[in-house]
Design a protein around this motif. Sequence first.
Motif, PDB file in Angstrom:
ATOM      1  N   ASP A  17      39.941  -9.467 -34.194  1.00 55.14           N
ATOM      2  CA  ASP A  17      38.766  -8.610 -34.348  1.00 55.14           C
ATOM      3  C   ASP A  17      37.632  -9.045 -33.421  1.00 55.14           C
ATOM      4  OD1 ASP A  17      40.093  -7.141 -36.299  1.00 55.14           O
ATOM      5  OD2 ASP A  17      38.978  -8.042 -37.979  1.00 55.14           O
ATOM      6  N   VAL A  18      37.403 -10.345 -33.342  1.00 57.87           N
ATOM      7  CA  VAL A  18      36.357 -10.862 -32.451  1.00 57.87           C
ATOM      8  C   VAL A  18      36.736 -10.586 -30.996  1.00 57.87           C
ATOM      9  CG1 VAL A  18      35.109 -12.918 -31.676  1.00 57.87           C
ATOM     10  CG2 VAL A  18      35.619 -12.620 -34.098  1.00 57.87           C
ATOM     11  N   ALA A  19      38.004 -10.775 -30.645  1.00 57.67           N
ATOM     12  CA  ALA A  19      38.458 -10.524 -29.275  1.00 57.67           C
ATOM     13  C   ALA A  19      38.299  -9.057 -28.903  1.00 57.67           C
ATOM     14  CB  ALA A  19      39.914 -10.955 -29.100  1.00 57.67           C
ATOM     15  N   TYR A  20      38.637  -8.144 -29.823  1.00 53.38           N
ATOM     16  CA  TYR A  20      38.478  -6.712 -29.543  1.00 53.38           C
ATOM     17  C   TYR A  20      37.007  -6.358 -29.347  1.00 53.38           C
ATOM     18  CZ  TYR A  20      43.342  -6.125 -31.070  1.00 53.38           C
ATOM     19  OH  TYR A  20      44.704  -6.217 -31.197  1.00 53.38           O
ATOM     20  N   GLY A  51      40.977 -15.125 -25.921  1.00 54.17           N
ATOM     21  CA  GLY A  51      40.645 -13.840 -26.503  1.00 54.17           C
ATOM     22  C   GLY A  51      40.500 -12.720 -25.486  1.00 54.17           C
ATOM     23  N   GLN A  52      40.394 -13.072 -24.213  1.00 55.45           N
ATOM     24  CA  GLN A  52      40.216 -12.091 -23.149  1.00 55.45           C
ATOM     25  C   GLN A  52      41.568 -11.722 -22.546  1.00 55.45           C
ATOM     26  OE1 GLN A  52      37.956 -13.616 -19.773  1.00 55.45           O
ATOM     27  NE2 GLN A  52      36.764 -11.721 -19.746  1.00 55.45           N
ATOM     28  N   ARG A  53      41.766 -10.446 -22.259  1.00 54.90           N
ATOM     29  CA  ARG A  53      43.010 -10.018 -21.623  1.00 54.90           C
ATOM     30  C   ARG A  53      43.048 -10.516 -20.188  1.00 54.90           C
ATOM     31  NH1 ARG A  53      45.217  -4.521 -23.501  1.00 54.90           N
ATOM     32  NH2 ARG A  53      44.718  -4.595 -25.697  1.00 54.90           N
ATOM     33  N   GLU A  74      52.641  -3.802 -17.625  1.00 55.36           N
ATOM     34  CA  GLU A  74      52.118  -3.259 -18.891  1.00 55.36           C
ATOM     35  C   GLU A  74      51.775  -4.363 -19.899  1.00 55.36           C
ATOM     36  OE1 GLU A  74      51.449   0.005 -19.361  1.00 55.36           O
ATOM     37  OE2 GLU A  74      52.035   0.231 -17.263  1.00 55.36           O
ATOM     38  N   GLN A  75      51.764  -5.613 -19.460  1.00 53.83           N
ATOM     39  CA  GLN A  75      51.533  -6.737 -20.365  1.00 53.83           C
ATOM     40  C   GLN A  75      50.044  -7.035 -20.509  1.00 53.83           C
ATOM     41  OE1 GLN A  75      53.855  -9.471 -18.046  1.00 53.83           O
ATOM     42  NE2 GLN A  75      55.606  -9.291 -19.430  1.00 53.83           N
ATOM     43  N   THR A  76      49.677  -7.652 -21.628  1.00 53.41           N
ATOM     44  CA  THR A  76      48.299  -8.065 -21.874  1.00 53.41           C
ATOM     45  C   THR A  76      48.010  -9.414 -21.234  1.00 53.41           C
ATOM     46  OG1 THR A  76      48.300  -6.918 -23.993  1.00 53.41           O
ATOM     47  CG2 THR A  76      46.628  -8.591 -23.691  1.00 53.41           C
ATOM     48  N   CYS A  77      49.027 -10.282 -21.206  1.00 49.59           N
ATOM     49  CA  CYS A  77      48.874 -11.646 -20.696  1.00 49.59           C
ATOM     50  C   CYS A  77      49.904 -11.930 -19.613  1.00 49.59           C
ATOM     51  CB  CYS A  77      49.054 -12.658 -21.818  1.00 49.59           C
ATOM     52  SG  CYS A  77      47.847 -12.534 -23.140  1.00 49.59           S
ATOM     53  N   HIS A  78      49.529 -12.807 -18.680  1.00 53.22           N
ATOM     54  CA  HIS A  78      50.480 -13.249 -17.668  1.00 53.22           C
ATOM     55  C   HIS A  78      51.618 -14.035 -18.326  1.00 53.22           C
ATOM     56  CE1 HIS A  78      47.065 -12.655 -14.789  1.00 53.22           C
ATOM     57  NE2 HIS A  78      48.068 -12.118 -14.116  1.00 53.22           N
ATOM     58  N   PRO A  79      52.821 -13.940 -17.772  1.00 56.81           N
ATOM     59  CA  PRO A  79      53.956 -14.686 -18.351  1.00 56.81           C
ATOM     60  C   PRO A  79      53.683 -16.187 -18.432  1.00 56.81           C
ATOM     61  CG  PRO A  79      54.735 -13.126 -16.707  1.00 56.81           C
ATOM     62  CD  PRO A  79      53.234 -13.103 -16.650  1.00 56.81           C
ATOM     63  N   GLU A  80      52.931 -16.732 -17.491  1.00 52.82           N
ATOM     64  CA  GLU A  80      52.615 -18.168 -17.501  1.00 52.82           C
ATOM     65  C   GLU A  80      51.771 -18.528 -18.722  1.00 52.82           C
ATOM     66  OE1 GLU A  80      53.098 -16.899 -13.164  1.00 52.82           O
ATOM     67  OE2 GLU A  80      52.163 -16.063 -14.959  1.00 52.82           O
ATOM     68  N   ARG A  81      50.882 -17.627 -19.126  1.00 53.41           N
ATOM     69  CA  ARG A  81      50.041 -17.853 -20.301  1.00 53.41           C
ATOM     70  C   ARG A  81      50.897 -17.824 -21.569  1.00 53.41           C
ATOM     71  NH1 ARG A  81      44.745 -14.065 -21.455  1.00 53.41           N
ATOM     72  NH2 ARG A  81      43.620 -15.467 -22.848  1.00 53.41           N
ATOM     73  N   VAL A  82      51.817 -16.880 -21.634  1.00 52.39           N
ATOM     74  CA  VAL A  82      52.714 -16.781 -22.786  1.00 52.39           C
ATOM     75  C   VAL A  82      53.602 -18.024 -22.860  1.00 52.39           C
ATOM     76  CG1 VAL A  82      54.585 -15.429 -23.825  1.00 52.39           C
ATOM     77  CG2 VAL A  82      52.657 -14.258 -22.722  1.00 52.39           C
ATOM     78  N   GLU A  83      54.081 -18.470 -21.698  1.00 58.10           N
ATOM     79  CA  GLU A  83      54.917 -19.677 -21.649  1.00 58.10           C
ATOM     80  C   GLU A  83      54.118 -20.906 -22.083  1.00 58.10           C
ATOM     81  OE1 GLU A  83      57.214 -22.416 -18.318  1.00 58.10           O
ATOM     82  OE2 GLU A  83      56.942 -20.277 -17.912  1.00 58.10           O
ATOM     83  N   LEU A  84      52.863 -21.004 -21.650  1.00 60.89           N
ATOM     84  CA  LEU A  84      52.006 -22.113 -22.051  1.00 60.89           C
ATOM     85  C   LEU A  84      51.818 -22.115 -23.567  1.00 60.89           C
ATOM     86  CD1 LEU A  84      50.121 -24.470 -21.318  1.00 60.89           C
ATOM     87  CD2 LEU A  84      48.305 -22.779 -20.974  1.00 60.89           C
ATOM     88  N   ALA A  85      51.643 -20.934 -24.152  1.00 60.29           N
ATOM     89  CA  ALA A  85      51.501 -20.841 -25.607  1.00 60.29           C
ATOM     90  C   ALA A  85      52.762 -21.321 -26.312  1.00 60.29           C
ATOM     91  CB  ALA A  85      51.182 -19.401 -26.009  1.00 60.29           C
TER      92      ALA A  85
END
Length: 108
Positions: free
Chosen positions: A20-23, A69-71, A82-93
Amino acid sequence: MRIDVDEPDARERFWEGMRDVAYAAARYQDQALYQAIVKIGRAALAQGIELVSSGGLFLQCPVCDALPGQRCINMAGHPLHEQTCHPERVELAAKALSGEAPLPPPLH
């Protein structure tokens, strides 16, 4: 108001609030709200709450430096499609969730 951190849906409510805060931050382009996400994240970590969501949205992006929180934004050589985050960010998570990597700044 008393909050029971052991209630079954406490984790989901926490992430719902963070989204909610991010949106709101994205809608109003409010940098102070992005900084609030970092403050909330640090407080959550201090309380022992697992802060990394599986999508990586609440970690700083190692590619485009998007704030927690930022796209992500398109970068040369790193298109989002069409992704919200870079694959590297998802991998880091994923690595942070599994304990293979420490939390990146500004949360560490």
